[in-house]
Design a protein around this motif. Structure first.
Motif, mmCIF file in Angstrom:
data_model
loop_
_atom_site.group_PDB
_atom_site.id
_atom_site.type_symbol
_atom_site.label_atom_id
_atom_site.label_comp_id
_atom_site.label_asym_id
_atom_site.label_seq_id
_atom_site.Cartn_x
_atom_site.Cartn_y
_atom_site.Cartn_z
ATOM 1 N N ALA A 242 -8.329 9.996 -11.314
ATOM 2 C CA ALA A 242 -7.361 10.812 -10.563
ATOM 3 C C ALA A 242 -6.088 11.018 -11.371
ATOM 4 C CB ALA A 242 -7.049 10.165 -9.216
ATOM 5 N N TYR A 243 -5.649 9.978 -12.093
ATOM 6 C CA TYR A 243 -4.483 10.127 -12.965
ATOM 7 C C TYR A 243 -4.766 11.163 -14.058
ATOM 8 C CZ TYR A 243 -2.568 5.787 -10.960
ATOM 9 O OH TYR A 243 -2.060 4.832 -10.120
ATOM 10 N N GLU A 244 -5.948 11.067 -14.650
ATOM 11 C CA GLU A 244 -6.298 11.979 -15.737
ATOM 12 C C GLU A 244 -6.381 13.423 -15.249
ATOM 13 O OE1 GLU A 244 -8.977 8.761 -18.315
ATOM 14 O OE2 GLU A 244 -9.915 10.035 -16.782
ATOM 15 N N GLU A 245 -6.840 13.592 -14.002
ATOM 16 C CA GLU A 245 -6.960 14.934 -13.429
ATOM 17 C C GLU A 245 -5.646 15.424 -12.812
ATOM 18 O OE1 GLU A 245 -9.769 16.973 -13.444
ATOM 19 O OE2 GLU A 245 -10.387 15.453 -14.919
ATOM 20 N N ARG A 246 -4.632 14.580 -12.834
ATOM 21 C CA ARG A 246 -3.304 14.914 -12.279
ATOM 22 C C ARG A 246 -3.396 15.289 -10.800
ATOM 23 N NH1 ARG A 246 0.217 12.787 -16.063
ATOM 24 N NH2 ARG A 246 -0.683 13.156 -18.109
ATOM 25 N N ASP A 247 -4.191 14.499 -10.080
ATOM 26 C CA ASP A 247 -4.374 14.731 -8.638
ATOM 27 C C ASP A 247 -3.555 13.688 -7.880
ATOM 28 O OD1 ASP A 247 -5.259 15.000 -5.999
ATOM 29 O OD2 ASP A 247 -7.288 15.566 -6.622
ATOM 30 N N ALA B 86 0.830 -1.205 0.000
ATOM 31 C CA ALA B 86 0.000 0.000 0.000
ATOM 32 C C ALA B 86 0.862 1.252 0.000
ATOM 33 C CB ALA B 86 -0.931 -0.001 1.215
ATOM 34 N N THR B 87 1.932 1.230 0.770
ATOM 35 C CA THR B 87 2.842 2.382 0.816
ATOM 36 C C THR B 87 3.538 2.576 -0.522
ATOM 37 O OG1 THR B 87 3.214 2.096 3.189
ATOM 38 C CG2 THR B 87 4.862 3.358 1.969
ATOM 39 N N LEU B 88 4.008 1.483 -1.109
ATOM 40 C CA LEU B 88 4.745 1.581 -2.365
ATOM 41 C C LEU B 88 3.831 1.982 -3.521
ATOM 42 C CD1 LEU B 88 7.111 -1.520 -2.052
ATOM 43 C CD2 LEU B 88 7.708 0.886 -1.784
ATOM 44 N N TYR B 89 2.618 1.443 -3.559
ATOM 45 C CA TYR B 89 1.722 1.806 -4.650
ATOM 46 C C TYR B 89 1.218 3.238 -4.532
ATOM 47 C CZ TYR B 89 1.524 -2.430 -7.394
ATOM 48 O OH TYR B 89 1.847 -3.465 -8.240
ATOM 49 N N ALA B 90 1.142 3.764 -3.311
ATOM 50 C CA ALA B 90 0.831 5.189 -3.158
ATOM 51 C C ALA B 90 1.920 6.026 -3.819
ATOM 52 C CB ALA B 90 0.689 5.544 -1.679
ATOM 53 N N LEU B 91 3.172 5.618 -3.629
ATOM 54 C CA LEU B 91 4.290 6.302 -4.281
ATOM 55 C C LEU B 91 4.212 6.150 -5.796
ATOM 56 C CD1 LEU B 91 7.022 7.765 -4.303
ATOM 57 C CD2 LEU B 91 8.115 5.546 -3.848
ATOM 58 N N VAL B 92 3.912 4.940 -6.252
ATOM 59 C CA VAL B 92 3.766 4.697 -7.685
ATOM 60 C C VAL B 92 2.696 5.625 -8.272
ATOM 61 C CG1 VAL B 92 2.867 3.034 -9.378
ATOM 62 C CG2 VAL B 92 4.604 2.323 -7.722
ATOM 63 N N SER B 93 1.560 5.753 -7.603
ATOM 64 C CA SER B 93 0.472 6.584 -8.111
ATOM 65 C C SER B 93 0.882 8.056 -8.185
ATOM 66 C CB SER B 93 -0.775 6.419 -7.239
ATOM 67 O OG SER B 93 -1.328 5.135 -7.425
ATOM 68 N N GLN B 94 1.618 8.515 -7.191
ATOM 69 C CA GLN B 94 2.108 9.899 -7.230
ATOM 70 C C GLN B 94 3.038 10.108 -8.423
ATOM 71 O OE1 GLN B 94 3.733 10.007 -3.225
ATOM 72 N NE2 GLN B 94 2.091 11.368 -2.553
ATOM 73 N N ARG B 95 3.902 9.137 -8.663
ATOM 74 C CA ARG B 95 4.839 9.257 -9.779
ATOM 75 C C ARG B 95 4.114 9.194 -11.131
ATOM 76 N NH1 ARG B 95 10.332 8.231 -8.915
ATOM 77 N NH2 ARG B 95 10.459 8.724 -11.150
ATOM 78 N N ILE B 96 3.049 8.418 -11.212
ATOM 79 C CA ILE B 96 2.282 8.353 -12.450
ATOM 80 C C ILE B 96 1.686 9.716 -12.771
ATOM 81 C CG2 ILE B 96 0.158 7.426 -13.491
ATOM 82 C CD1 ILE B 96 0.848 4.755 -12.127
ATOM 83 N N VAL B 97 1.124 10.372 -11.754
ATOM 84 C CA VAL B 97 0.558 11.705 -11.963
ATOM 85 C C VAL B 97 1.624 12.655 -12.499
ATOM 86 C CG1 VAL B 97 -0.358 13.725 -10.757
ATOM 87 C CG2 VAL B 97 -1.305 11.449 -10.301
ATOM 88 N N GLU B 98 2.835 12.531 -11.990
ATOM 89 C CA GLU B 98 3.921 13.421 -12.404
ATOM 90 C C GLU B 98 4.466 13.072 -13.787
ATOM 91 O OE1 GLU B 98 6.770 12.848 -9.329
ATOM 92 O OE2 GLU B 98 5.523 13.734 -7.757
#
Length: 224
Positions: free
Chosen positions: A191-196, A92-104
């Motif tokens: 959320a990815y599409e909205e860059r959130d 869960a911690t690592l995928y939260a990081l992955v999701s943040q990086r995807i937005v970026e």
């Protein structure tokens, strides 16, 4: 299965055939924790010597799906619920990081890859096809890790993910889980599409928590 295990998907050796057969049977719960794996029977099934069987089982042992003890038959590895909880907490911690990086980092082409998988997931969920949905979901997560671009995080997730593939399958087999998973991933993709980045990270953590809760409610003990 070969991709998940980090092997060439174009390979067609007897070892790879055994890996796919045994590994998929474990993940899809046709082989259960504690079940024996008879090397002689596997060699007979695949019309091979015991050498490729041994190599395949050693590979599955390294990936945490099989345990091999001296003077005993190999068997499907058991995971305790405490171990599962620890792995899910880290994922869960690592995928939260992955999701943040995807937005970026994600390009429109990257997002289109995820949209395509999501469409296929929704079709599988509508058909009630748990196995297809599961493997598409594995592909969704693998693509996320690739898009995030952090190779160290990807390696750690791969090492954790293979060990609990059967638990992830169990989680998605729970009543109504496919429908809720579709909704969760639809919201994550939005959320990815909205860059959130904050919302995407929170949704990723929530998806992992829901998966763990489904395992806990299934009565999983790690025993046959």
């Amino acid at each position: 299965m070969l991709r998940v295990l980090g092997r060439s998907e174009n390979a067609d050796s007897v070892v790879d055939q055994i890996l796919v057969s045994v590994g998929t049977a474990i993940v899809e719960a046709r082989l259960r924790p504690g079940d024996d794996l008879n090397s002689v029977e596997l060699a007979r099934t695949f019309r091979s010597s015991r050498t490729p069987v041994r190599e395949a089982l050693l590979t599955l042992e390294r990936e945490g799906l099989v345990e091999i003890a001296a003077h005993r038959r190999p068997r499907v590895r058991r995971l305790s619920l405490d171990e599962v909880r620890e792995i899910y907490e880290l994922r869960a911690t690592l995928y939260a990081l992955v999701s943040q990086r995807i937005v970026e980092n994600a390009t429109e082409s990257d997002l289109n890859r995820l949209r395509d998988i999501q469409r296929q997931q929704e079709q599988a969920a509508t058909a009630g096809d748990v196995d297809r949905y599961f493997w598409l979901n594995v592909g969704f997560r693998n693509n996320e890790a690739s898009i995030a671009g952090n190779t160290t995080v990807s390696r750690v997730l791969d090492s954790l993910g293979v060990r609990i593939l059967q638990l992830r399958h169990l989680s998605l087999s729970a009543p109504d889980r496919l429908a809720s998973s579709v909704i969760d991933h639809r919201r994550l993709l939005h959320a990815y599409e909205e860059r959130d980045a904050d919302l995407a990270a929170a949704l990723s953590r929530s998806i992992l928590r829901r998966g763990l809760a489904a395992i806990e409610h299934s009565g999983w003990t790690g025993r046959p």
